[in-house]
Structures are given as C-alpha cells and as structure tokens.
Design a protein around this motif. Sequence first.
Motif, PDB file in Angstrom:
ATOM      1  N   LYS A  84      20.523 -36.088 -28.625  1.00 25.88           N
ATOM      2  CA  LYS A  84      19.573 -35.277 -29.848  1.00 25.88           C
ATOM      3  C   LYS A  84      18.068 -35.310 -29.397  1.00 25.88           C
ATOM      4  N   ASN A  85      17.582 -36.282 -28.770  1.00 22.80           N
ATOM      5  CA  ASN A  85      16.223 -36.450 -28.375  1.00 22.80           C
ATOM      6  C   ASN A  85      15.798 -35.920 -26.865  1.00 22.80           C
ATOM      7  N   ALA A  86      16.762 -35.301 -26.093  1.00 18.39           N
ATOM      8  CA  ALA A  86      16.730 -34.897 -24.900  1.00 18.39           C
ATOM      9  C   ALA A  86      15.505 -33.777 -24.858  1.00 18.39           C
ATOM     10  N   PRO A  87      14.965 -33.810 -23.419  1.00 16.51           N
ATOM     11  CA  PRO A  87      13.820 -33.039 -23.453  1.00 16.51           C
ATOM     12  C   PRO A  87      14.310 -31.312 -23.404  1.00 16.51           C
ATOM     13  N   ILE A  88      13.385 -30.681 -23.669  1.00 14.09           N
ATOM     14  CA  ILE A  88      13.681 -29.156 -23.665  1.00 14.09           C
ATOM     15  C   ILE A  88      13.032 -28.256 -22.453  1.00 14.09           C
ATOM     16  N   ALA A  89      13.398 -27.293 -21.998  1.00 14.22           N
ATOM     17  CA  ALA A  89      12.987 -26.488 -21.024  1.00 14.22           C
ATOM     18  C   ALA A  89      13.082 -24.966 -21.174  1.00 14.22           C
ATOM     19  N   ILE A  90      12.210 -24.284 -20.938  1.00 17.14           N
ATOM     20  CA  ILE A  90      12.317 -22.833 -20.785  1.00 17.14           C
ATOM     21  C   ILE A  90      12.056 -22.144 -19.610  1.00 17.14           C
ATOM     22  N   ILE A  91      12.886 -21.199 -19.222  1.00 23.18           N
ATOM     23  CA  ILE A  91      12.601 -20.634 -17.754  1.00 23.18           C
ATOM     24  C   ILE A  91      12.294 -19.313 -17.931  1.00 23.18           C
ATOM     25  N   LEU A  92      11.161 -18.455 -17.286  1.00 21.86           N
ATOM     26  CA  LEU A  92      10.629 -17.380 -17.325  1.00 21.86           C
ATOM     27  C   LEU A  92      10.923 -16.523 -16.039  1.00 21.86           C
ATOM     28  N   HIS A  93      11.398 -15.416 -16.127  1.00 19.65           N
ATOM     29  CA  HIS A  93      12.070 -14.720 -15.055  1.00 19.65           C
ATOM     30  C   HIS A  93      10.762 -13.675 -14.535  1.00 19.65           C
ATOM     31  N   THR A 113      14.697 -30.485 -32.517  1.00 20.06           N
ATOM     32  CA  THR A 113      13.663 -30.835 -33.370  1.00 20.06           C
ATOM     33  C   THR A 113      13.352 -32.246 -32.931  1.00 20.06           C
ATOM     34  N   ASP A 114      14.081 -33.002 -32.312  1.00 15.85           N
ATOM     35  CA  ASP A 114      13.656 -34.328 -31.879  1.00 15.85           C
ATOM     36  C   ASP A 114      13.480 -34.520 -30.300  1.00 15.85           C
ATOM     37  N   ALA A 115      13.128 -33.395 -29.625  1.00 18.57           N
ATOM     38  CA  ALA A 115      13.036 -33.398 -28.102  1.00 18.57           C
ATOM     39  C   ALA A 115      11.926 -34.271 -27.841  1.00 18.57           C
ATOM     40  N   ARG A 116      12.020 -35.391 -26.808  1.00 21.18           N
ATOM     41  CA  ARG A 116      11.045 -36.285 -26.245  1.00 21.18           C
ATOM     42  C   ARG A 116      10.240 -35.616 -25.324  1.00 21.18           C
ATOM     43  N   GLY A 117      10.340 -34.327 -24.861  1.00 17.19           N
ATOM     44  CA  GLY A 117       9.457 -33.655 -23.816  1.00 17.19           C
ATOM     45  C   GLY A 117       9.733 -32.107 -24.021  1.00 17.19           C
ATOM     46  N   CYS A 118       8.611 -31.647 -23.049  1.00 16.92           N
ATOM     47  CA  CYS A 118       9.064 -30.165 -23.165  1.00 16.92           C
ATOM     48  C   CYS A 118       8.068 -29.669 -21.768  1.00 16.92           C
ATOM     49  N   TRP A 119       9.358 -28.796 -20.880  1.00 16.67           N
ATOM     50  CA  TRP A 119       8.880 -28.359 -19.572  1.00 16.67           C
ATOM     51  C   TRP A 119       8.710 -26.571 -19.654  1.00 16.67           C
ATOM     52  N   VAL A 120       8.123 -26.185 -18.923  1.00 15.33           N
ATOM     53  CA  VAL A 120       8.044 -24.593 -18.916  1.00 15.33           C
ATOM     54  C   VAL A 120       8.365 -24.487 -17.104  1.00 15.33           C
ATOM     55  N   ALA A 121       9.175 -23.546 -16.826  1.00 14.09           N
ATOM     56  CA  ALA A 121       9.211 -23.095 -15.477  1.00 14.09           C
ATOM     57  C   ALA A 121       9.356 -21.687 -15.342  1.00 14.09           C
ATOM     58  N   GLY A 122       8.533 -21.195 -14.191  1.00  6.00           N
ATOM     59  CA  GLY A 122       8.563 -19.583 -14.120  1.00  6.00           C
ATOM     60  C   GLY A 122       8.376 -19.089 -12.793  1.00  6.00           C
ATOM     61  N   PHE A 123       8.795 -18.261 -12.647  1.00  9.44           N
ATOM     62  CA  PHE A 123       9.100 -17.596 -11.178  1.00  9.44           C
ATOM     63  C   PHE A 123       8.053 -16.198 -10.980  1.00  9.44           C
ATOM     64  N   SER A 124       7.254 -16.308 -10.017  1.00 14.53           N
ATOM     65  CA  SER A 124       6.395 -15.015 -10.147  1.00 14.53           C
ATOM     66  C   SER A 124       5.736 -14.710 -11.339  1.00 14.53           C
ATOM     67  N   PHE A 125       5.921 -13.458 -11.967  1.00 14.31           N
ATOM     68  CA  PHE A 125       5.253 -13.211 -13.059  1.00 14.31           C
ATOM     69  C   PHE A 125       5.470 -14.054 -14.135  1.00 14.31           C
ATOM     70  N   GLY A 126       6.525 -14.658 -14.206  1.00 14.79           N
ATOM     71  CA  GLY A 126       7.006 -15.733 -15.089  1.00 14.79           C
ATOM     72  C   GLY A 126       6.113 -16.847 -14.886  1.00 14.79           C
ATOM     73  N   ALA A 127       5.540 -17.334 -13.845  1.00 16.85           N
ATOM     74  CA  ALA A 127       4.878 -18.449 -13.612  1.00 16.85           C
ATOM     75  C   ALA A 127       3.417 -18.210 -14.022  1.00 16.85           C
ATOM     76  N   TRP A 128       3.000 -17.093 -14.133  1.00 19.31           N
ATOM     77  CA  TRP A 128       1.737 -16.607 -14.732  1.00 19.31           C
ATOM     78  C   TRP A 128       1.886 -16.860 -16.141  1.00 19.31           C
ATOM     79  N   ILE A 129       2.955 -16.288 -16.830  1.00 20.34           N
ATOM     80  CA  ILE A 129       3.067 -16.418 -18.268  1.00 20.34           C
ATOM     81  C   ILE A 129       3.304 -18.022 -18.612  1.00 20.34           C
ATOM     82  N   GLY A 130       4.026 -18.785 -17.711  1.00 18.49           N
ATOM     83  CA  GLY A 130       4.223 -19.958 -18.222  1.00 18.49           C
ATOM     84  C   GLY A 130       3.061 -20.824 -18.337  1.00 18.49           C
TER      85      GLY A 130
END
Length: 217
Positions: free
Chosen positions: A23-32, A97-114
């Motif tokens: 329930k408290n796992a960290p979250i991540a979004i990946i940007l293309h 809602t109980d995430a204990r951390g947050c990451w963002v990963a992006g590649f190229s254009f996605g890295a700029w947005i991230g």
Amino acid sequence: MPEVIFTGPSGRLEGRFQPAKQKNAPIAIILHPHPAFGGTMNNQVIYQLFYMFSKRGFAVLRFNFRGVGRSQGEFDHGAGELSDAAAALDWIQSVHTDARGCWVAGFSFGAWIGMQLLMRRPEVEGFISIAPPANLHDFTFLAPCPSSGLIVHGDADRVVPQKDVQALVDKLKTQKGIKIDQQIVPGANHFFENHVDELLGICANYVDMRQAMIDAA
C-alpha cells in the motif's frame, strides 16, 4: 499491466499502469521521447524502464503525451506535455495515496519534461534522465535542482553531443544538498541501439542503491 485512461488538460490520456503490492510502495512515472519524432510510451527504453521499476515494487505509470496514440490533444512543444506529466503524477497519487516516495524517469524529450516536473513538485525525490537534450532545450530552470538523480548518455550520441550533457551535469554538480550520478555508455547513440540492456542495468543499479539508502536510514 492494465490499460488506463485518465483526464489530462486537453482531454483523455492513454497509459499503462502496474499497481504495487504494498500500500505504501513508492510511485514512478515514465516519460517518452519526442512525439514529433515517433516517441511513444511503447518505446523500447520506456517499456523496459517501466518493468524495471515494477520489479522493484514501485507502482508505475507510463503514458502517451497529448496527440500520441489514443491520447487527445495536439503537440504543444513542451508546455502542454509538462501539464500532461503533472496530470499523470496527480492520477497515480490518487491511486496510491500512501506512497512513501516518488520518482520520475524520462528519455530525451521526456527527460526535459521530467526535470521540469521535479522543479514544480517537491515530492519527487529521485529522477533518471536518459540522454537529456541539453543542446536543444533550455535547462536553466534547474536553479537549483531540488532532487538527487541519475543522468545517462552515450558517447556516440549525435543528436545530443556529450559536451552539452557534460556542461549540464557539471553545472548541477556544483549545487549543495543533492548528488548527481553520471554514467556514460561507450559506443551508445541517442537511442541506445544495441546498448539497451547496459542502459537498463545502470538504471536498475542506481534505483537499488537509492532504495537501499532509504531502507537503511
């Protein structure tokens, strides 16, 4: 790997979501990469990053920016895509809602947005930027960069020359309170053709290291 549709600023956005068992796992979004040059959430690097985070217990979301695949809207040269990324982060936070951390990963254009996203969202504690287009987009907004992260690029990248990425890394490394890890993949071009496994190994090792530090704290 459920298909998800969530609401973005220009209509629906199409994504793939892998929930976490805890329930408290960290979250991540990946940007293309860049939508105008064929970038989608099914890019091989994005797909592999998605599963790399999932295997490490993260709740993870990848999605198509506006105008890509089944996502509504039109390409907006970065401003709208940043709003899309913020909406994606809002959506995954509403699910976990109980995430204990947050990451963002992006590649190229996605890295700029991230990297723009982490400036706006203080909950982002870690980032992975792959081949950030430091010669094509303005990165001066990173003043200061609020989170520690990993920057990876190839020394045979002809789209984003190594010297431009190096200048960005050198600038970020002068900032106190954060740590920028840099990895250069010998022989890799901008798309990491024939080097995806090596790239993913670098990213996985970095996430493992960061998570071990959190667990030990």
